[in-house]
Design an enzyme around this catalytic site. Sequence first.
Site, PDB file in Angstrom:
ATOM      1  N   GLU A   1      -7.872  -5.144  -0.495  1.00  0.00           N
ATOM      2  CA  GLU A   1      -8.352  -5.980  -1.597  1.00  0.00           C
ATOM      3  C   GLU A   1      -8.246  -7.468  -1.308  1.00  0.00           C
ATOM      4  O   GLU A   1      -8.950  -8.274  -1.904  1.00  0.00           O
ATOM      5  CB  GLU A   1      -7.568  -5.666  -2.881  1.00  0.00           C
ATOM      6  CG  GLU A   1      -7.478  -4.207  -3.247  1.00  0.00           C
ATOM      7  CD  GLU A   1      -8.775  -3.630  -3.763  1.00  0.00           C
ATOM      8  OE1 GLU A   1      -9.844  -4.014  -3.240  1.00  0.00           O
ATOM      9  OE2 GLU A   1      -8.719  -2.799  -4.679  1.00  0.00           O
TER      10      GLU A   1
ATOM     11  N   HIS B   1       0.843  -1.198   0.000  1.00  0.00           N
ATOM     12  CA  HIS B   1       0.000   0.000   0.000  1.00  0.00           C
ATOM     13  C   HIS B   1       0.873   1.240   0.000  1.00  0.00           C
ATOM     14  O   HIS B   1       1.956   1.230   0.590  1.00  0.00           O
ATOM     15  CB  HIS B   1      -0.911   0.009   1.244  1.00  0.00           C
ATOM     16  CG  HIS B   1      -2.078   0.928   1.092  1.00  0.00           C
ATOM     17  ND1 HIS B   1      -2.019   2.256   1.409  1.00  0.00           N
ATOM     18  CD2 HIS B   1      -3.331   0.699   0.630  1.00  0.00           C
ATOM     19  CE1 HIS B   1      -3.196   2.812   1.153  1.00  0.00           C
ATOM     20  NE2 HIS B   1      -4.008   1.903   0.678  1.00  0.00           N
TER      21      HIS B   1
HETATM   22  N1  COA Z   1       4.226  -7.370  -4.683  1.00  0.00           N
HETATM   23  C1  COA Z   1       5.556  -7.332  -4.901  1.00  0.00           C
HETATM   24  N2  COA Z   1       6.295  -6.217  -4.794  1.00  0.00           N
HETATM   25  C2  COA Z   1       5.662  -5.096  -4.435  1.00  0.00           C
HETATM   26  C3  COA Z   1       4.289  -5.068  -4.190  1.00  0.00           C
HETATM   27  C4  COA Z   1       3.571  -6.261  -4.320  1.00  0.00           C
HETATM   28  N3  COA Z   1       2.238  -6.306  -4.103  1.00  0.00           N
HETATM   29  N4  COA Z   1       3.935  -3.809  -3.856  1.00  0.00           N
HETATM   30  C5  COA Z   1       5.039  -3.070  -3.911  1.00  0.00           C
HETATM   31  N5  COA Z   1       6.099  -3.852  -4.251  1.00  0.00           N
HETATM   32  C6  COA Z   1       7.475  -3.435  -4.411  1.00  0.00           C
HETATM   33  C7  COA Z   1       7.629  -2.722  -5.753  1.00  0.00           C
HETATM   34  O1  COA Z   1       7.960  -3.622  -6.777  1.00  0.00           O
HETATM   35  C8  COA Z   1       8.721  -1.747  -5.448  1.00  0.00           C
HETATM   36  O2  COA Z   1       9.959  -2.431  -5.543  1.00  0.00           O
HETATM   37  P1  COA Z   1      11.206  -1.703  -6.275  1.00  0.00           P
HETATM   38  O3  COA Z   1      11.506  -0.508  -5.419  1.00  0.00           O
HETATM   39  O4  COA Z   1      12.263  -2.747  -6.240  1.00  0.00           O
HETATM   40  O5  COA Z   1      10.745  -1.339  -7.640  1.00  0.00           O
HETATM   41  C9  COA Z   1       8.520  -1.413  -3.960  1.00  0.00           C
HETATM   42  O6  COA Z   1       7.756  -2.473  -3.403  1.00  0.00           O
HETATM   43  C10 COA Z   1       7.744  -0.120  -3.764  1.00  0.00           C
HETATM   44  O7  COA Z   1       6.638  -0.127  -4.645  1.00  0.00           O
HETATM   45  P2  COA Z   1       5.919   1.168  -5.165  1.00  0.00           P
HETATM   46  O8  COA Z   1       5.328   0.873  -6.500  1.00  0.00           O
HETATM   47  O9  COA Z   1       6.811   2.358  -5.033  1.00  0.00           O
HETATM   48  O10 COA Z   1       4.813   1.346  -4.092  1.00  0.00           O
HETATM   49  P3  COA Z   1       3.496   2.152  -4.292  1.00  0.00           P
HETATM   50  O11 COA Z   1       3.266   2.859  -3.024  1.00  0.00           O
HETATM   51  O12 COA Z   1       3.506   2.992  -5.510  1.00  0.00           O
HETATM   52  O13 COA Z   1       2.471   0.971  -4.539  1.00  0.00           O
HETATM   53  C11 COA Z   1       0.610  -0.387  -4.556  1.00  0.00           C
HETATM   54  C12 COA Z   1       1.368   0.687  -3.779  1.00  0.00           C
HETATM   55  C13 COA Z   1      -0.669  -0.736  -3.815  1.00  0.00           C
HETATM   56  C14 COA Z   1       0.264   0.125  -5.932  1.00  0.00           C
HETATM   57  C15 COA Z   1       1.519  -1.645  -4.675  1.00  0.00           C
HETATM   58  O14 COA Z   1       1.819  -2.134  -3.407  1.00  0.00           O
HETATM   59  C16 COA Z   1       0.891  -2.728  -5.543  1.00  0.00           C
HETATM   60  O15 COA Z   1       1.029  -2.702  -6.756  1.00  0.00           O
HETATM   61  N6  COA Z   1       0.188  -3.722  -4.910  1.00  0.00           N
HETATM   62  C17 COA Z   1      -0.463  -4.760  -5.685  1.00  0.00           C
HETATM   63  C18 COA Z   1      -1.771  -4.274  -6.262  1.00  0.00           C
HETATM   64  C19 COA Z   1      -2.833  -4.063  -5.212  1.00  0.00           C
HETATM   65  O16 COA Z   1      -2.988  -4.852  -4.289  1.00  0.00           O
HETATM   66  N7  COA Z   1      -3.588  -2.983  -5.379  1.00  0.00           N
HETATM   67  C20 COA Z   1      -4.631  -2.610  -4.465  1.00  0.00           C
HETATM   68  C21 COA Z   1      -4.217  -1.428  -3.661  1.00  0.00           C
HETATM   69  S1  COA Z   1      -5.358  -1.083  -2.348  1.00  0.00           S
END
Ligand code: COA
Length: 364
Positions: free
Chosen positions: A302, A249
């Site tokens: 989710e 998140h």
């Molecule tokens: N699985 C694997 N790795 C994950 C991850 C996940 N669910 N969520 C984040 N990471 C990793 C990213 O790959 C990134 O790694 P890197 O720095 O080596 O590239 C790191 O953690 C930080 O991710 P980032 O994209 O900067 O975090 P964010 O704050 O933008 O993302 C979400 C938040 C929710 C978009 C992200 O956690 C995600 O894509 N989750 C899966 C989709 C999901 O469940 N969505 C519903 C959200 S309520």
Amino acid sequence: MSDVKSSGLDGIVFADTAISDVDGERGRLVIAGSDVEQLAAEGGFESAATRVLAAGGWDPGPDLRTALATARAQAWEMLPRLGDALQATDGMDALRAALAHLRSTGDDAADAVAAIGAAPVFVAAWSRKRSGAAPVAPDAKLDHAADYLRMTIGKPPTLDASRALDAYLVTVIDHGMNASTFAARVVTSTASDLISAVVAAVGALKGPLHGGAPGPVLDMLDAIGEPSRAEQWLLGELAAGRRIMGMGHRIYRVRDPRAAVLETAVKSLASERLALARGVEAAAAKILAERRPDRPLAANVEFYTAVLLDAVGLPREQFSSTFAVGRIAGWSAHVLEQRRTGRLVRPQSKYVGPMPAAPSPTTA
Ligand code: COA
């Protein structure tokens, strides 16, 4: 121009709000003065919607339930006039197109009630059409959650199922300055109308990084099948460069408090998938902690949304639009608040493209 730049606007406070507060370090969500756990336990989407709308600046009074029942009936009358909106393959596309048919009255309060009431009618009608069944008319005697479920499954739902869905709709009703809420506020900031703001918000919620994850979470649970296979399957996903859906998140650095609320609500439904989901969550949390000790990645809303919505009998293609059925009350509250307190949203960008050649001194 300020040099401060954040492509995801991380850490930027954009507005003062009385609608909800997300404490990502402690894992606490407060909605209109109550913890989400308390709000969900009290139950009643109508009561939670009344509170968020009042926090936004318009108190609908004691009978939002009747107003929403009337709005559902009005939306039902609109179904023949929605063109091919409900033929869309994707449920969020259908909801976006159907909501766009609502006429803006220019009165945010009236438009909010119309939109909140219409969403479950449009989503349920889309769901039934895609499975070849006739849409079911709303029933004003039922509350919003029970009526939504009945319109989808075509028969009176069990009390446990409608209570669980109600707890879900309350749990997701609002969540700080997330992407769809921000989209609604940006549209409102231009002095546009509430229906346009809500349609924009639906577009933002559609993406899998925001509200589009619960369907893929269920696909993941199906693919894993039993907890003992979780670790191997998850490692395969990460090796393929994919993210684990339902984990991580932007704001929470601990488990999303809504995951616990929904996990509790699922218990009453005797879901076959609950034990599997718990096993997969534990495996995912362990693997992600080993890989990214610097970046806590725990279950988000989710994860158990998928288990709950499946257990109440909704098809996975309807999960994201069901999120919108709850969140539309929060969006509406933010439109009301933005209208009262906000100003035109107009950030800046830094130009990194080529500049025209400097005019030559002879032609200048
Ligand atoms: N699985 C694997 N790795 C994950 C991850 C996940 N669910 N969520 C984040 N990471 C990793 C990213 O790959 C990134 O790694 P890197 O720095 O080596 O590239 C790191 O953690 C930080 O991710 P980032 O994209 O900067 O975090 P964010 O704050 O933008 O993302 C979400 C938040 C929710 C978009 C992200 O956690 C995600 O894509 N989750 C899966 C989709 C999901 O469940 N969505 C519903 C959200 S309520």
